[in-house]
Design an enzyme around this catalytic site. Structure first.
Site, mmCIF file in Angstrom:
data_model
loop_
_atom_site.group_PDB
_atom_site.id
_atom_site.type_symbol
_atom_site.label_atom_id
_atom_site.label_comp_id
_atom_site.label_asym_id
_atom_site.label_seq_id
_atom_site.Cartn_x
_atom_site.Cartn_y
_atom_site.Cartn_z
ATOM 1 N N ASN A 79 8.909 4.098 3.663
ATOM 2 C CA ASN A 79 9.001 3.707 5.073
ATOM 3 C C ASN A 79 10.339 3.039 5.329
ATOM 4 O O ASN A 79 10.993 2.560 4.408
ATOM 5 C CB ASN A 79 7.923 2.668 5.389
ATOM 6 C CG ASN A 79 6.615 3.318 5.703
ATOM 7 O OD1 ASN A 79 5.803 3.521 4.824
ATOM 8 N ND2 ASN A 79 6.430 3.680 6.952
ATOM 9 N N HIS A 129 5.296 4.647 12.601
ATOM 10 C CA HIS A 129 5.247 4.560 11.130
ATOM 11 C C HIS A 129 6.230 5.618 10.622
ATOM 12 O O HIS A 129 5.863 6.771 10.428
ATOM 13 C CB HIS A 129 3.805 4.840 10.673
ATOM 14 C CG HIS A 129 3.597 4.853 9.187
ATOM 15 N ND1 HIS A 129 2.948 3.840 8.507
ATOM 16 C CD2 HIS A 129 3.921 5.773 8.238
ATOM 17 C CE1 HIS A 129 2.882 4.146 7.219
ATOM 18 N NE2 HIS A 129 3.465 5.321 7.028
ATOM 19 N N ARG A 178 0.840 -1.212 0.000
ATOM 20 C CA ARG A 178 0.000 0.000 0.000
ATOM 21 C C ARG A 178 0.872 1.258 0.000
ATOM 22 O O ARG A 178 1.004 1.935 -1.004
ATOM 23 C CB ARG A 178 -0.939 -0.031 1.216
ATOM 24 C CG ARG A 178 -2.060 1.001 1.158
ATOM 25 C CD ARG A 178 -1.655 2.393 1.564
ATOM 26 N NE ARG A 178 -1.111 2.449 2.929
ATOM 27 C CZ ARG A 178 -0.539 3.544 3.441
ATOM 28 N NH1 ARG A 178 -0.440 4.654 2.719
ATOM 29 N NH2 ARG A 178 -0.033 3.543 4.657
ATOM 30 N N ASP A 179 1.517 1.550 1.119
ATOM 31 C CA ASP A 179 2.335 2.769 1.202
ATOM 32 C C ASP A 179 3.454 2.705 0.160
ATOM 33 O O ASP A 179 3.798 3.711 -0.474
ATOM 34 C CB ASP A 179 2.926 2.876 2.616
ATOM 35 C CG ASP A 179 3.342 4.281 2.984
ATOM 36 O OD1 ASP A 179 3.786 5.022 2.099
ATOM 37 O OD2 ASP A 179 3.238 4.647 4.166
ATOM 38 N N HIS A 216 8.878 7.166 8.069
ATOM 39 C CA HIS A 216 9.496 7.253 6.744
ATOM 40 C C HIS A 216 10.965 7.625 6.939
ATOM 41 O O HIS A 216 11.346 8.213 7.951
ATOM 42 C CB HIS A 216 8.738 8.266 5.876
ATOM 43 C CG HIS A 216 7.431 7.708 5.372
ATOM 44 N ND1 HIS A 216 7.278 7.179 4.116
ATOM 45 C CD2 HIS A 216 6.219 7.567 5.983
ATOM 46 C CE1 HIS A 216 6.027 6.749 3.961
ATOM 47 N NE2 HIS A 216 5.365 6.979 5.079
ATOM 48 N N CYS A 235 4.359 9.235 0.096
ATOM 49 C CA CYS A 235 2.953 9.631 0.029
ATOM 50 C C CYS A 235 2.803 10.560 -1.164
ATOM 51 O O CYS A 235 3.578 11.506 -1.316
ATOM 52 C CB CYS A 235 2.546 10.335 1.322
ATOM 53 S SG CYS A 235 0.886 11.030 1.235
HETATM 54 P P1 HMG Z 1 -13.213 14.219 -2.509
HETATM 55 O O1 HMG Z 1 -12.931 14.593 -3.919
HETATM 56 O O2 HMG Z 1 -13.407 15.311 -1.508
HETATM 57 O O3 HMG Z 1 -14.406 13.155 -2.386
HETATM 58 O O4 HMG Z 1 -12.013 13.290 -2.033
HETATM 59 P P2 HMG Z 1 -15.948 13.275 -2.677
HETATM 60 O O5 HMG Z 1 -16.636 12.534 -1.587
HETATM 61 O O6 HMG Z 1 -16.343 14.680 -2.990
HETATM 62 O O7 HMG Z 1 -16.109 12.401 -4.019
HETATM 63 C C1 HMG Z 1 -15.546 12.849 -5.255
HETATM 64 C C2 HMG Z 1 -15.438 11.654 -6.207
HETATM 65 O O8 HMG Z 1 -14.583 10.658 -5.655
HETATM 66 C C3 HMG Z 1 -16.770 10.966 -6.468
HETATM 67 O O9 HMG Z 1 -16.711 10.442 -7.779
HETATM 68 C C4 HMG Z 1 -16.766 9.809 -5.515
HETATM 69 O O10 HMG Z 1 -17.557 8.729 -5.955
HETATM 70 C C5 HMG Z 1 -15.290 9.424 -5.513
HETATM 71 P P3 HMG Z 1 -17.380 11.227 -9.024
HETATM 72 O O11 HMG Z 1 -18.818 11.410 -8.649
HETATM 73 O O12 HMG Z 1 -16.629 12.537 -9.153
HETATM 74 O O13 HMG Z 1 -17.116 10.296 -10.174
HETATM 75 N N1 HMG Z 1 -14.889 8.779 -4.253
HETATM 76 C C6 HMG Z 1 -14.360 7.548 -4.166
HETATM 77 N N2 HMG Z 1 -14.063 6.630 -5.103
HETATM 78 C C7 HMG Z 1 -13.557 5.462 -4.674
HETATM 79 N N3 HMG Z 1 -13.300 5.184 -3.358
HETATM 80 C C8 HMG Z 1 -13.569 6.085 -2.394
HETATM 81 C C9 HMG Z 1 -14.142 7.325 -2.805
HETATM 82 N N4 HMG Z 1 -14.509 8.413 -2.119
HETATM 83 C C10 HMG Z 1 -14.979 9.291 -3.018
HETATM 84 N N5 HMG Z 1 -13.299 5.794 -1.124
HETATM 85 C C11 HMG Z 1 -11.167 11.494 -0.692
HETATM 86 C C12 HMG Z 1 -11.946 12.794 -0.711
HETATM 87 C C13 HMG Z 1 -10.891 11.158 0.743
HETATM 88 C C14 HMG Z 1 -11.985 10.408 -1.362
HETATM 89 C C15 HMG Z 1 -9.856 11.707 -1.504
HETATM 90 O O14 HMG Z 1 -9.220 12.845 -1.019
HETATM 91 C C16 HMG Z 1 -8.913 10.539 -1.404
HETATM 92 O O15 HMG Z 1 -9.187 9.451 -1.920
HETATM 93 N N6 HMG Z 1 -7.731 10.737 -0.745
HETATM 94 C C17 HMG Z 1 -6.790 9.667 -0.515
HETATM 95 C C18 HMG Z 1 -5.395 10.170 -0.587
HETATM 96 C C19 HMG Z 1 -4.427 9.038 -0.290
HETATM 97 O O16 HMG Z 1 -4.719 7.879 -0.526
HETATM 98 N N7 HMG Z 1 -3.237 9.372 0.253
HETATM 99 C C20 HMG Z 1 -2.256 8.374 0.588
HETATM 100 C C21 HMG Z 1 -2.621 7.547 1.772
HETATM 101 S S1 HMG Z 1 -2.297 8.369 3.318
HETATM 102 C C22 HMG Z 1 -0.612 8.125 3.593
HETATM 103 O O17 HMG Z 1 0.074 7.641 2.748
HETATM 104 C C23 HMG Z 1 -0.068 8.455 4.950
HETATM 105 C C24 HMG Z 1 0.176 7.198 5.809
HETATM 106 O O18 HMG Z 1 1.043 6.290 5.161
HETATM 107 C C25 HMG Z 1 0.776 7.605 7.173
HETATM 108 C C26 HMG Z 1 2.000 8.533 7.030
HETATM 109 O O19 HMG Z 1 2.975 8.153 6.375
HETATM 110 O O20 HMG Z 1 1.930 9.595 7.596
HETATM 111 C C27 HMG Z 1 -1.150 6.458 6.075
HETATM 112 MG MG MG Z 2 3.169 6.435 5.155
#
Ligand code: HMG
Ligand code: MG
Length: 305
Positions: free
Chosen positions: A251, A209, A15-16, A211, A242
């Protein structure tokens, strides 16, 4: 100080690690990576993320990765997945998820960039996700990003981290994973952050966690071990980063963590040789050398013999 006798590793490579890959990684490669990680003895492998494919196209095959993995699960292995909202949770449950993770941040700016809402809005969004997961018999983990610094806002106060960690814990997350998203931490800052969080959430429920952007992840992990933290997220071959934290490295490499823990006499149940084979395999599949010092050293030695 007495170190923990056993340490649990949460492997986040699929994933990450892969969420930030520039190249398209085939679903079959992801599924095979997860299989090899389980064969090396990892008991928790974060398989994928049910996030918007518009935001993170690399995780667009989430349902397929999870379904194929669960078609032949390794005994006793958990395959958690990220779910930012109810839409993600529903898709994850439909694909068979038995553990999910919500992900918030201690930085307002990062929260906006990563999940398009404020910290307060994110917590209100997570509350029903955690409740629905638990009602379905699915455990929920909580991430807090930017526990030391934010790529947009700079240093983050330990109390801000503690606030979000406590909120997620109180909502029912069984564990809080503390993300040094951009690898800015040093042992002193990690200790200060952990002290603040541990005043609100039991240390036994915390995970590190870290990095490795500045090469401090192993030192930070050791400092956390000294404070009693016994769960750490790590990524095979140090893969990852990320998409909303430009320049952040992956990580801490799982191989390096296992080498450290073996050296400290701490049990993990993970076979380092098998892990290094897995590291060599995924690195070859991605067309670059392993990002783990231990893997490079061991593979170099194997070539000499
Ligand atoms: P948004 O644009 O505000 O969402 O995004 P929305 O609710 O307004 O929906 C917009 C569109 O997205 C719609 O589709 C929804 O259906 C779709 P449209 O009508 O335009 O065709 N949608 C989805 N589709 C599939 N699965 C879903 C989903 N939700 C909405 N779950 C949202 C808000 C949270 C969805 C977006 O910002 C997002 O997906 N962000 C994820 C970013 C991400 O994955 N970042 C990396 C992971 S975090 C990380 O790496 C840190 C970590 O490792 C810890 C660390 O290192 O610190 C965990
Ligand atoms: Mg991370």
């Amino acid at each position: 100080m007495k170190l923990p006798e056993t340490v649990h590793i949460v492997e986040v490579g699929p994933r990450d690690g892969l969420q930030n890959e520039k190249q398209q990684v085939a679903t079959a490669t992801k599924v095979e990576l997860i299989r090899r990680l389980a064969a090396a003895g990892l008991k928790t492998i974060e398989a994928t993320a049910f996030v918007s494919p518009k935001w993170v196209p690399q995780m667009g095959d989430n349902a397929e990765v999870l379904r194929q993995t669960l078609a032949a699960p390794a005994p006793g292995v958990n395959y958690p997945v990220l779910t930012p909202n109810l839409q993600g949770l529903e898709a994850a449950l439909a694909a068979g998820a038995s553990e999910i993770a919500v992900f918030g941040a201690a930085s307002e700016a990062f929260s906006q960039k990563n999940i398009n809402c404020s910290i307060a809005e994110s917590l209100e969004r997570f509350r029903p996700v955690i409740a629905a997961a638990r009602a379905a018999g699915v455990r929920a983990r909580g991430y807090v990003s930017c526990v030391v610094a934010c790529p947009y806002a700079g240093d983050i106060a330990p109390e801000a981290v503690a606030e979000v960690a406590a909120a997620l814990f109180d909502m029912g997350c069984y564990q809080i994973s503390l993300g040094d998203t951009i690898g800015a931490g040093t042992p002193r800052r990690i200790r200060r952050m952990l002290e603040a969080v541990a005043a609100r959430v039991p240390v036994a429920q915390l995970a590190g966690h870290y990095h490795d952007t500045c090469g401090m992840a192993i030192a930070n992990l050791y400092a956390s071990l000294e404070m009693g933290v016994n769960t750490f997220d790590a990524s095979i071959s140090g893969l990852g980063g990320c998409p909303y934290a430009a320049g952040a490295a992956g990580n801490v490499a799982t191989e390096d963590v296992i080498y450290l823990l073996e050296g400290l006499g701490i049990a993990t149940g993970i076979d380092l040789d098998a892990l290094i084979d897995c590291s060599a395999w995924i690195s070859a599949a991605l067309g670059r050398p392993p990002g783990s010092k231990v893997a490079l050293a061991r593979l170099g030695r194997r070539k000499e013999h």
